[in-house]
Write an enzyme that holds these catalytic residues in place. Structure first.
Site, short mmCIF file in Angstrom:
data_model
loop_
_atom_site.label_atom_id
_atom_site.label_comp_id
_atom_site.label_asym_id
_atom_site.label_seq_id
_atom_site.Cartn_x
_atom_site.Cartn_y
_atom_site.Cartn_z
N ASP A 279 0.83 -1.21 0.00
CA ASP A 279 0.00 0.00 0.00
C ASP A 279 0.87 1.26 0.00
O ASP A 279 1.99 1.26 0.50
CB ASP A 279 -0.92 -0.01 1.23
CG ASP A 279 -2.05 1.00 1.10
OD1 ASP A 279 -2.35 1.44 -0.02
OD2 ASP A 279 -2.62 1.38 2.15
N LEU B 206 10.55 -20.78 -4.45
CA LEU B 206 9.51 -19.94 -3.84
C LEU B 206 8.15 -20.11 -4.53
O LEU B 206 8.09 -20.14 -5.76
CB LEU B 206 9.97 -18.49 -3.97
CG LEU B 206 9.02 -17.38 -3.52
CD1 LEU B 206 8.90 -17.36 -2.00
CD2 LEU B 206 9.51 -16.02 -4.03
N HIS C 197 2.19 3.08 -9.01
CA HIS C 197 1.95 1.65 -9.25
C HIS C 197 3.09 1.06 -10.08
O HIS C 197 3.56 -0.04 -9.81
CB HIS C 197 0.62 1.45 -10.00
CG HIS C 197 -0.58 1.92 -9.24
ND1 HIS C 197 -0.74 1.69 -7.89
CD2 HIS C 197 -1.70 2.59 -9.64
CE1 HIS C 197 -1.89 2.21 -7.49
NE2 HIS C 197 -2.49 2.78 -8.52
C1 IPE Z 1 -5.41 -2.65 0.00
O1 IPE Z 1 -5.08 -1.32 -0.25
C2 IPE Z 1 -5.43 -3.43 -1.25
C3 IPE Z 1 -4.18 -3.55 -1.98
C4 IPE Z 1 -3.01 -3.12 -1.63
C5 IPE Z 1 -4.28 -4.24 -3.22
P1 IPE Z 1 -6.18 -0.15 -0.33
O2 IPE Z 1 -5.43 1.09 -0.48
O3 IPE Z 1 -7.18 -0.50 -1.37
O4 IPE Z 1 -6.87 -0.28 1.10
P2 IPE Z 1 -7.81 0.75 1.89
O5 IPE Z 1 -8.90 1.15 0.96
O6 IPE Z 1 -6.97 1.92 2.26
O7 IPE Z 1 -8.27 -0.02 3.08
C1 IPE Z 2 -1.70 0.26 -3.28
O1 IPE Z 2 -1.44 1.63 -3.34
C2 IPE Z 2 -1.96 -0.34 -4.64
C3 IPE Z 2 -3.34 -0.78 -4.85
C4 IPE Z 2 -4.31 -0.73 -4.00
C5 IPE Z 2 -3.61 -1.35 -6.14
P1 IPE Z 2 -2.61 2.69 -3.33
O2 IPE Z 2 -3.01 2.94 -4.75
O3 IPE Z 2 -3.71 2.25 -2.44
O4 IPE Z 2 -1.87 3.95 -2.75
P2 IPE Z 2 -2.44 4.98 -1.68
O5 IPE Z 2 -2.91 4.20 -0.51
O6 IPE Z 2 -3.54 5.71 -2.36
O7 IPE Z 2 -1.26 5.86 -1.38
MG MG Z 3 -4.07 2.52 -0.45
#
Ligand code: IPE
Ligand code: IPE
Ligand code: MG
Length: 251
Positions: free
Chosen positions: A26, A137, A43
C-alpha cells in the site's frame, strides 16, 4: 488429511525465517503524489519493489510470498486507474513470468476470476501452468481477491461436495476449499503505507499471523525494509494461546 498445520487445531512450529510472508503493498498513490506524479506512476514504481522483495525472499529461503495487488473493493476506484492496474498486471505476467520460471518460482494467482476478460484469464493460466512444477519460492498474487469472498466460495464448494454433512462441518472440512489450500498460514504479515488494517485480505489465514505495519510507502520498500520486518518478527513470542512459561518449558 491437511497438508499444513492449522494454528487453531494444532500448535504449529514457529520458524525463525518466516516460511510464508503475506504483504499488502500500500502507498503507491501517496508516493507518486509526494513527487507531483500521477498515481499510476506509483503503481509502476511499485513493480520494482516487488521484484526486489521476490529476490530477497528467494535469497533467504522463504517458501511462500503472497502479495495483495488488487482487492475486490478496488473496482470502486476511478475507471482509468482500474484499467491501468489491469494492464500493468497483464504486462507483469507477460514480462516477468519467464524470468520467475528461470528462478524456479511457482506462480499462483488467487481471487475471483469471473470478472476478468478472456485474455487476462489466458495469461493467468499460462503463468500457472508454466511454473506449476517449480520447487523454489511459491509466489502468489491476489487479484480481485477478498477474504470474505474466499470463505464464501469455499463454504459453497464444500456444501456442494458434501450435502450429506450439512450442519456438521469442521474447520478441517473447509480448509481444502480455500484459495490458499496449497500453503501454510502466513507467519508474517506486512502492510506498507501506514494504515493499520487488513482491508479484506486473508481473513481466515491470518488468525495467528504476526502483524507488522510500516509507514514506508510501497515504492520505497526495499530489501533493508524487508529485513527490518523480519527482525521484528524474530523478536515476537508466538504463543498460540499458551502462556510464556509454557514456551520456556518446551525448550
Ligand atoms: C489494500 O489497499 C489493497 C491492496 C493493496 C491491493 P487499499 O489502499 O485498497 O486499502 P484501503 O482502501 O486503504 O483499506
Ligand atoms: C496500493 O497503493 C496499490 C493498490 C491498491 C492497487 P494505493 O493505490 O492504495 O496507494 P495509496 O494508498 O492511495 O497511497
Ligand atoms: Mg491505499
Amino acid at each position: 488429511m491437511a497438508l499444513f498445520q492449522s494454528s487453531t487445531r494444532t500448535i504449529p512450529v514457529a520458524p525463525k525465517v518466516p516460511r510464508h510472508i503475506a504483504v499488502i503493498m500500500d502507498g503507491n498513490g501517496r508516493w507518486a503524489k509526494q513527487r507531483f506524479l500521477p498515481r499510476v506512476a506509483g503503481h509502476q514504481r511499485g513493480v520494482e519493489s516487488l521484484r526486489e522483495v521476490v529476490k530477497s525472499c528467494l535469497g533467504m529461503g522463504v517458501e511462500f510470498l503472497t502479495v495483495f495487488a488488487f482487492s475486490s473493493e478496488n473496482w470502486r476506484r476511478p475507471a482509468d486507474e482500474v484499467s491501468f492496474l489491469m494492464q500493468l498486471f497483464i504486462m507483469m505476467l507477460q514480462r516477468e513470468v519467464s524470468k520467475l520460471h528461470e528462478k524456479n518460482v511457482r506462480v499462483k494467482i488467487i481471487g475471483d476470476r469471473s470478472r476478468f476478460d478472456a485474455q487476462l484469464n489466458r495469461h493467468i493460466l499460462e503463468a500457472e501452468q508454466l511454473t506449476a512444477n517449480n520447487s523454489g519460492l511459491t509466489f502468489t498474487i491476489a487479484v480481485n481477491y477478498g477474504g470474505r469472498w474466499d470463505i464464501m466460495q469455499a463454504a459453497q464448494a464444500m456444501w456442494q461436495a458434501h450435502p450429506e454433512q450439512m450442519g456438521n462441518f469442521s474447520e478441517a472440512d473447509l480448509e481444502p476449499y480455500l484459495s490458499m489450500n496449497y500453503a501454510p498460514e502466513p507467519d508474517l504479515f506486512i502492510r506498507t503505507g501506514g494504515e493499520q488494517r487488513i482491508s479484506n485480505f486473508l481473513l481466515w489465514q491470518l488468525a495467528y499471523t504476526e502483524l507488522y505495519f510500516t509507514d514506508t510507502l510501497w515504492p520505497a520498500f526495499d530489501s533493508a525494509a524487508l529485513d527490518a520486518a523480519i527482525q521484528s518478527y524474530q523478536k515476537r513470542e508466538r504463543r498460540f494461546g499458551r502462556t510464556s512459561d509454557q514456551l520456556v518449558g518446551e525448550q
